[in-house]
Write an enzyme that holds these catalytic residues in place. Structure first.
Site, PDB file in Angstrom:
ATOM      1  N   GLN A   1       0.883  -1.173   0.000  1.00 28.66           N
ATOM      2  CA  GLN A   1       0.000   0.000   0.000  1.00 28.66           C
ATOM      3  C   GLN A   1       0.911   1.210   0.000  1.00 28.66           C
ATOM      4  O   GLN A   1       1.455   1.577   1.036  1.00 28.66           O
ATOM      5  CB  GLN A   1      -0.935  -0.017   1.215  1.00 28.66           C
ATOM      6  CG  GLN A   1      -1.704   1.284   1.432  1.00 28.66           C
ATOM      7  CD  GLN A   1      -2.529   1.729   0.224  1.00 28.66           C
ATOM      8  OE1 GLN A   1      -3.200   0.921  -0.413  1.00 28.66           O
ATOM      9  NE2 GLN A   1      -2.465   3.011  -0.115  1.00 28.66           N
TER      10      GLN A   1
ATOM     11  N   GLN B   1       0.326   4.568  -1.285  1.00 34.75           N
ATOM     12  CA  GLN B   1      -0.201   5.905  -0.994  1.00 34.75           C
ATOM     13  C   GLN B   1      -0.296   6.081   0.519  1.00 34.75           C
ATOM     14  O   GLN B   1      -0.722   5.145   1.195  1.00 34.75           O
ATOM     15  CB  GLN B   1      -1.597   6.088  -1.600  1.00 34.75           C
ATOM     16  CG  GLN B   1      -2.012   7.545  -1.683  1.00 34.75           C
ATOM     17  CD  GLN B   1      -3.442   7.744  -2.188  1.00 34.75           C
ATOM     18  OE1 GLN B   1      -4.194   6.798  -2.349  1.00 34.75           O
ATOM     19  NE2 GLN B   1      -3.816   8.983  -2.425  1.00 34.75           N
TER      20      GLN B   1
ATOM     21  N   PRO C   1      -5.828  -2.369   4.636  1.00 41.12           N
ATOM     22  CA  PRO C   1      -6.256  -1.270   5.514  1.00 41.12           C
ATOM     23  C   PRO C   1      -7.289  -0.320   4.908  1.00 41.12           C
ATOM     24  O   PRO C   1      -7.863   0.498   5.620  1.00 41.12           O
ATOM     25  CB  PRO C   1      -4.950  -0.525   5.802  1.00 41.12           C
ATOM     26  CG  PRO C   1      -4.066  -0.838   4.637  1.00 41.12           C
ATOM     27  CD  PRO C   1      -4.423  -2.230   4.215  1.00 41.12           C
TER      28      PRO C   1
ATOM     29  N   GLY D   1     -10.626   0.413   1.905  1.00 39.71           N
ATOM     30  CA  GLY D   1     -11.690  -0.237   1.147  1.00 39.71           C
ATOM     31  C   GLY D   1     -11.142  -0.615  -0.214  1.00 39.71           C
ATOM     32  O   GLY D   1     -11.273  -1.745  -0.676  1.00 39.71           O
ATOM     33  N   GLY D   2     -10.505   0.356  -0.824  1.00 38.77           N
ATOM     34  CA  GLY D   2      -9.924   0.115  -2.138  1.00 38.77           C
ATOM     35  C   GLY D   2      -8.767   1.050  -2.388  1.00 38.77           C
ATOM     36  O   GLY D   2      -8.619   2.067  -1.717  1.00 38.77           O
TER      37      GLY D   2
ATOM     38  N   GLU E   1      -6.639   2.619  -5.863  1.00 42.06           N
ATOM     39  CA  GLU E   1      -6.757   2.740  -7.319  1.00 42.06           C
ATOM     40  C   GLU E   1      -5.479   2.435  -8.089  1.00 42.06           C
ATOM     41  O   GLU E   1      -5.118   3.184  -8.995  1.00 42.06           O
ATOM     42  CB  GLU E   1      -7.255   4.145  -7.645  1.00 42.06           C
ATOM     43  CG  GLU E   1      -6.278   5.310  -7.322  1.00 42.06           C
ATOM     44  CD  GLU E   1      -6.390   5.844  -5.897  1.00 42.06           C
ATOM     45  OE1 GLU E   1      -6.803   5.104  -4.994  1.00 42.06           O
ATOM     46  OE2 GLU E   1      -6.033   7.017  -5.709  1.00 42.06           O
TER      47      GLU E   1
ATOM     48  N   HIS F   1     -15.823   3.940  -7.392  1.00 41.62           N
ATOM     49  CA  HIS F   1     -14.894   4.940  -6.865  1.00 41.62           C
ATOM     50  C   HIS F   1     -13.468   4.697  -7.379  1.00 41.62           C
ATOM     51  O   HIS F   1     -12.843   5.595  -7.955  1.00 41.62           O
ATOM     52  CB  HIS F   1     -14.934   4.925  -5.334  1.00 41.62           C
ATOM     53  CG  HIS F   1     -13.989   5.885  -4.690  1.00 41.62           C
ATOM     54  ND1 HIS F   1     -14.373   7.133  -4.264  1.00 41.62           N
ATOM     55  CD2 HIS F   1     -12.660   5.781  -4.404  1.00 41.62           C
ATOM     56  CE1 HIS F   1     -13.325   7.765  -3.745  1.00 41.62           C
ATOM     57  NE2 HIS F   1     -12.272   6.962  -3.814  1.00 41.62           N
ATOM     58  N   GLU F   2     -12.976   3.495  -7.185  1.00 35.84           N
ATOM     59  CA  GLU F   2     -11.587   3.222  -7.594  1.00 35.84           C
ATOM     60  C   GLU F   2     -11.436   3.338  -9.113  1.00 35.84           C
ATOM     61  O   GLU F   2     -10.422   3.822  -9.613  1.00 35.84           O
ATOM     62  CB  GLU F   2     -11.131   1.844  -7.101  1.00 35.84           C
ATOM     63  CG  GLU F   2     -11.238   1.635  -5.590  1.00 35.84           C
ATOM     64  CD  GLU F   2     -10.692   2.768  -4.734  1.00 35.84           C
ATOM     65  OE1 GLU F   2      -9.781   3.480  -5.185  1.00 35.84           O
ATOM     66  OE2 GLU F   2     -11.201   2.953  -3.599  1.00 35.84           O
TER      67      GLU F   2
ATOM     68  N   HIS G   1     -11.029   6.903 -10.224  1.00 31.02           N
ATOM     69  CA  HIS G   1      -9.665   7.419 -10.045  1.00 31.02           C
ATOM     70  C   HIS G   1      -8.818   7.246 -11.314  1.00 31.02           C
ATOM     71  O   HIS G   1      -7.782   7.903 -11.455  1.00 31.02           O
ATOM     72  CB  HIS G   1      -8.952   6.691  -8.902  1.00 31.02           C
ATOM     73  CG  HIS G   1      -9.157   7.302  -7.547  1.00 31.02           C
ATOM     74  ND1 HIS G   1      -8.879   8.615  -7.270  1.00 31.02           N
ATOM     75  CD2 HIS G   1      -9.594   6.762  -6.380  1.00 31.02           C
ATOM     76  CE1 HIS G   1      -9.127   8.862  -5.986  1.00 31.02           C
ATOM     77  NE2 HIS G   1      -9.572   7.754  -5.421  1.00 31.02           N
TER      78      HIS G   1
ATOM     79  N   GLU H   1      -9.600  12.968  -4.471  1.00 32.78           N
ATOM     80  CA  GLU H   1     -10.701  12.246  -3.808  1.00 32.78           C
ATOM     81  C   GLU H   1     -12.081  12.893  -3.999  1.00 32.78           C
ATOM     82  O   GLU H   1     -13.064  12.200  -4.195  1.00 32.78           O
ATOM     83  CB  GLU H   1     -10.379  12.053  -2.321  1.00 32.78           C
ATOM     84  CG  GLU H   1      -9.129  11.197  -2.050  1.00 32.78           C
ATOM     85  CD  GLU H   1      -9.210   9.782  -2.631  1.00 32.78           C
ATOM     86  OE1 GLU H   1     -10.312   9.322  -2.978  1.00 32.78           O
ATOM     87  OE2 GLU H   1      -8.132   9.148  -2.743  1.00 32.78           O
TER      88      GLU H   1
ATOM     89  N   ASP I   1      -0.922  11.409   6.065  1.00 35.01           N
ATOM     90  CA  ASP I   1      -2.024  10.601   6.563  1.00 35.01           C
ATOM     91  C   ASP I   1      -2.955  11.444   7.446  1.00 35.01           C
ATOM     92  O   ASP I   1      -4.147  11.171   7.536  1.00 35.01           O
ATOM     93  CB  ASP I   1      -1.460   9.424   7.372  1.00 35.01           C
ATOM     94  CG  ASP I   1      -2.348   8.196   7.266  1.00 35.01           C
ATOM     95  OD1 ASP I   1      -2.845   7.926   6.150  1.00 35.01           O
ATOM     96  OD2 ASP I   1      -2.567   7.527   8.290  1.00 35.01           O
TER      97      ASP I   1
ATOM     98  N   TYR J   1     -12.975  14.112   0.624  1.00 33.25           N
ATOM     99  CA  TYR J   1     -13.979  13.261  -0.029  1.00 33.25           C
ATOM    100  C   TYR J   1     -15.340  13.952  -0.082  1.00 33.25           C
ATOM    101  O   TYR J   1     -15.877  14.226  -1.152  1.00 33.25           O
ATOM    102  CB  TYR J   1     -14.146  11.948   0.757  1.00 33.25           C
ATOM    103  CG  TYR J   1     -12.970  11.009   0.669  1.00 33.25           C
ATOM    104  CD1 TYR J   1     -12.988   9.944  -0.219  1.00 33.25           C
ATOM    105  CD2 TYR J   1     -11.854  11.175   1.486  1.00 33.25           C
ATOM    106  CE1 TYR J   1     -11.924   9.055  -0.295  1.00 33.25           C
ATOM    107  CE2 TYR J   1     -10.787  10.291   1.416  1.00 33.25           C
ATOM    108  CZ  TYR J   1     -10.825   9.235   0.520  1.00 33.25           C
ATOM    109  OH  TYR J   1      -9.771   8.377   0.439  1.00 33.25           O
TER     110      TYR J   1
HETATM  111  N1  BES Z   1      -6.873   6.418  -2.733  1.00 35.34           N
HETATM  112  C1  BES Z   1      -7.790   6.107  -1.706  1.00 35.34           C
HETATM  113  C2  BES Z   1      -7.153   5.455  -0.509  1.00 35.34           C
HETATM  114  C3  BES Z   1      -6.039   6.259   0.121  1.00 35.34           C
HETATM  115  C4  BES Z   1      -6.081   7.645   0.178  1.00 35.34           C
HETATM  116  C5  BES Z   1      -4.966   5.607   0.668  1.00 35.34           C
HETATM  117  C6  BES Z   1      -5.022   8.352   0.743  1.00 35.34           C
HETATM  118  C7  BES Z   1      -3.923   6.309   1.249  1.00 35.34           C
HETATM  119  C8  BES Z   1      -3.944   7.692   1.283  1.00 35.34           C
HETATM  120  C9  BES Z   1      -8.935   5.230  -2.208  1.00 35.34           C
HETATM  121  O1  BES Z   1      -9.330   5.558  -3.490  1.00 35.34           O
HETATM  122  C10 BES Z   1     -10.121   5.470  -1.345  1.00 35.34           C
HETATM  123  O2  BES Z   1     -10.574   6.586  -1.322  1.00 35.34           O
HETATM  124  N2  BES Z   1     -10.615   4.455  -0.686  1.00 35.34           N
HETATM  125  C11 BES Z   1     -11.824   4.552   0.097  1.00 35.34           C
HETATM  126  C12 BES Z   1     -12.961   4.155  -0.796  1.00 35.34           C
HETATM  127  C13 BES Z   1     -14.267   4.786  -0.507  1.00 35.34           C
HETATM  128  C14 BES Z   1     -14.249   6.262  -0.416  1.00 35.34           C
HETATM  129  C15 BES Z   1     -15.279   4.337  -1.563  1.00 35.34           C
HETATM  130  C16 BES Z   1     -11.682   3.587   1.260  1.00 35.34           C
HETATM  131  O3  BES Z   1     -10.695   2.872   1.311  1.00 35.34           O
HETATM  132  O4  BES Z   1     -12.526   3.590   2.134  1.00 35.34           O
HETATM  133 ZN    ZN Z   2     -10.336   7.446  -3.463  1.00 30.62          ZN
END
Ligand code: BES
Ligand code: ZN
Length: 631
Positions: A161, A163, A288, A290-291, A293, A317-318, A321, A340, A399, A407
């Site tokens: 992971q 990002q 850690p 949901g998804g 990208e 969502h993904e 991206h 986001e 973070d 979002y």
């Molecule tokens: N890119 C993000 C996850 C992320 C953001 C990881 C910043 C590390 C730093 C991913 O696209 C995301 O937004 N995931 C969300 C999905 C949800 C909003 C549908 C999640 O994991 O909950």
């Molecule tokens: Zn996202």
């Protein structure tokens, strides 16, 4: 947008060192608004990477990766040193242009957030920098799982992971979203296992555990990804498919049956999908997020497999991206709302096309509820400034900026713009935006300038009623936030009123409810519930053991402070099994509310922590008040 305007904006961005010389010649006074990335040691205007050839060996026994990163570089201004980001990497050797003789390098002392700057002396004509290294236990991007922690329990598993700034823990790189590179890789894994990257991927297990990858389009380091496991592939549509462990593959293929439709829908909205294939890999439950990208291969939590395709907004969502983020990329993590917020908006539009306006509006209202709660929480923590869309992360871990604000507030700003200028104009604008800035970075300031010029200048009244600057640069929620109505949610509220008035749970009219309606219902339940009430609700709706992780998590959050014994075991199992931070944080918070809960939370955490990825561990260590040495 005309070419000349585009160049002006690129000049303002100021870090387009990876762009052509002609563009960097455009530097003007304005460019001094330089957007250096506070989270990278790389100097984008001096010497940058262009292409990576990565040779790697994944050692499951030692839980490490041994690798050589061969970087093709461009020494833009003829500097004598190139800088890389590393964190907890063991650098063995550096060579320039394939020379026999190893080169010197300086690995600076580790900084808490950023890691260690790697400085490598180069010449004006140096073209290739090869870094031989291996990862260590401190590689926070990596999670090596024992067979026990996977679905099938037969093979170990590894996923990354990267990002926001964790790529540097498994690859010495210029770890800034403003620096893009193409890549190829040769990866060796144990026989019988499959390796996948954010690249062109195999669909069959190789005979000898050797895999070759290519990614021809330039990507930033945070999109570097690797997963290794006992995996199978199932094709879904023309360019779509899913990878999962053998025991999960069938359920995954069923759950994501709409994926091809989603890609087609997304293309119809905002232009060509530029990445060739779009696949999803279902990871073990400790993932850690949901998804994530990762280009060509979204990484996903198994907790979205509900059995009824009801949690696939996450895939939308993904996928979104692939435009907002992977194509047009936030210049640094202070601009993350450009990734986001746009993606939540795009996701909602995909959901609207496929499941209808009613459904999309329910999702939007849930997002509004999340937003109000997030703003309240940040305020109570004294973090009012983090409720601005553009955040200040100087000296902070990116973070920390990862709240619901980019979002949900981002989404509502874009929805407001849509409602103000009309969907037709807005969609045309977005199409051009993704096209014009494809494979480039975007800053908040450049975006404001661009939208003012290209869209809002047409009508002064629009500018006045949107109040873009207030949304982006001021804390809190402006009073012109769109108000979304849902007749479906009104019906849920009516049932809840009946229930509060004494109607039995089992006789409520819930027959046609979908996940958003259930979530609305559970969220609106009173904070104080009696054992009888909780038991009756559970008997009627089976919330405690629901196969739907979102409903389960919302329910646990509600009943834990009411000391509902019947959910104790299920809660504990959930926390030990699932590592998705978005679920963990509110559930642990709910447990921590009582004095007695504090002990219980620690007991559960002790058991669960070894299952969590470093990203979740670090958040929960803080939440539970554990210092690094105690954890
Ligand atoms: N890119 C993000 C996850 C992320 C953001 C990881 C910043 C590390 C730093 C991913 O696209 C995301 O937004 N995931 C969300 C999905 C949800 C909003 C549908 C999640 O994991 O909950
Ligand atoms: Zn996202």
């Amino acid at each position: 947008m005309k070419k000349i305007q585009k160049l002006a904006i690129i000049a303002v961005l100021g870090l387009m060192a990876c762009d052509t010389q002609s563009k960097s010649d455009q530097k003007t006074e304005e460019m001094e608004v330089k957007q250096n990335d506070p989270h990278s040691y790389a100097r984008a205007d001096e010497a940058v990477v262009k292409h990576l050839n990565w040779q790697a060996d994944v050692d499951f026994e030692a839980k490490r990766i041994m690798a050589t990163a061969n970087w093709d570089i461009e020494n833009i201004s003829g500097v004598d040193t190139i800088y890389f980001d590393t964190k907890n990497l063991n650098i063995e050797e550096v060579r320039l242009d394939g020379a026999e003789q190893a080169s010197t390098f300086v690995l600076h002392p580790e900084e808490d957030i950023l890691g260690s700057k790697l400085a490598i002396p180069i010449q004006a004509e140096t073209q290739r920098v090869s870094i031989k290294y291996h990862t260590t236990k401190g590689a926070d991007a990596l999670q090596f799982l024992d067979p026990q922690q996977t679905a099938d329990k037969t093979h170990p598993f590894l996923f990354t992971q990267s990002q926001a700034i964790l790529a540097r823990t498994w690859l010495p790189c210029q770890d800034s979203p403003g620096i893009r590179f193409s890549y190829e890789a040769n990866v060796k894994v144990p026989e019988g296992m499959m390796a996948l990257m954010s690249a062109e991927n195999p669909t069959e297990v190789s005979a000898n555990g050797a895999y070759k990858f290519t990614m021809d389009q330039p990507v930033p380091s945070y999109l570097m990804a690797l997963a290794v496991g006992k995996l199978e592939y199932a094709k879904i549509g023309e360019v779509t498919g899913v990878y999962a462990e053998p025991s999960v593959i069938e359920a995954a293929a069923y759950e994501f049956a709409e994926m091809q439709n989603m890609v087609d829908t997304a293309e119809a909205l905002y232009g060509d999908y530029r990445w060739g294939k779009y696949d999803v890999i279902v990871l073990p439950p400790s993932f850690p997020f949901g998804g994530m990208e990762n280009p060509r291969l979204t990484f996903a939590t198994p907790t979205i497999i509900a059995g009824d395709r009801s949690l696939t907004a996450l895939i939308a969502h993904e996928l979104a991206h692939s435009w907002s983020g992977n194509l047009v990329t936030n210049a640094n993590w202070e601009d993350i709302w450009l990734n986001e917020g746009f993606t939540v908006y795009f996701e909602n539009r995909i959901m609207e096309e496929i499941y209808g306006k009613d459904f999309a509006n329910m999702l939007a209202i849930l997002s509004y509820q999340d937003l109000l709660e997030e703003i309240d929480w940040l305020k109570s923590e004294g973090r009012l400034n983090d409720t601005r869309l553009k955040v200040d992360l100087e000296g902070r871990d990116p973070d920390d900026g990862l709240t619901g604000i980019p979002y949900d507030k981002g989404f509502f700003l874009l929805r407001l713009i849509e409602e103000t200028v009309g969907r037709e104009k807005w969609d045309a604008f977005l199409n051009t935006y993704f096209n014009n800035f494809a494979f480039e970075v975007m800053t908040t300031d450049a975006f404001v300038e661009y939208i003012n010029e290209e869209l809002l200048s047409e009508n002064e009244a629009w500018k006045k009623s949107i109040r873009l600057e207030e949304w982006i640069f001021k804390p809190g929620l402006p009073d012109n936030c769109p108000d979304i109505e849902s007749t479906k949610f009104k019906a849920v509220e009516a049932q809840l009123t009946d229930w509060k008035g004494g109607k039995e749970a089992s006789t409520l009219e819930t027959e046609y409810w979908m996940t958003p309606e259930w979530l609305h219902f559970v969220r609106l339940l009173p904070d104080t519930l009696s054992v009888d009430q909780m038991t009756a609700l559970d008997e009627a709706f089976n919330f405690t053991n629901s196969g739907n992780s979102e409903i389960q998590a919302a329910w646990f959050e509600k009943v834990i402070p009411n000391n509902y014994q019947a959910a104790k075991v299920a809660t504990e199992n959930f926390l030990v099994e699932v590592g998705r931070r978005k679920f963990l944080v509110p559930i642990y918070k709910a447990i921590l509310k009582s004095e007695e809960g504090k002990k219980r939370a620690l007991t559960i955490y002790q058991k669960a922590r070894p299952n969590y990825h470093a990203v979740s561990r670090s958040t929960l260590d803080d939440l539970l008040g554990l210092s690094k040495s105690q954890a």
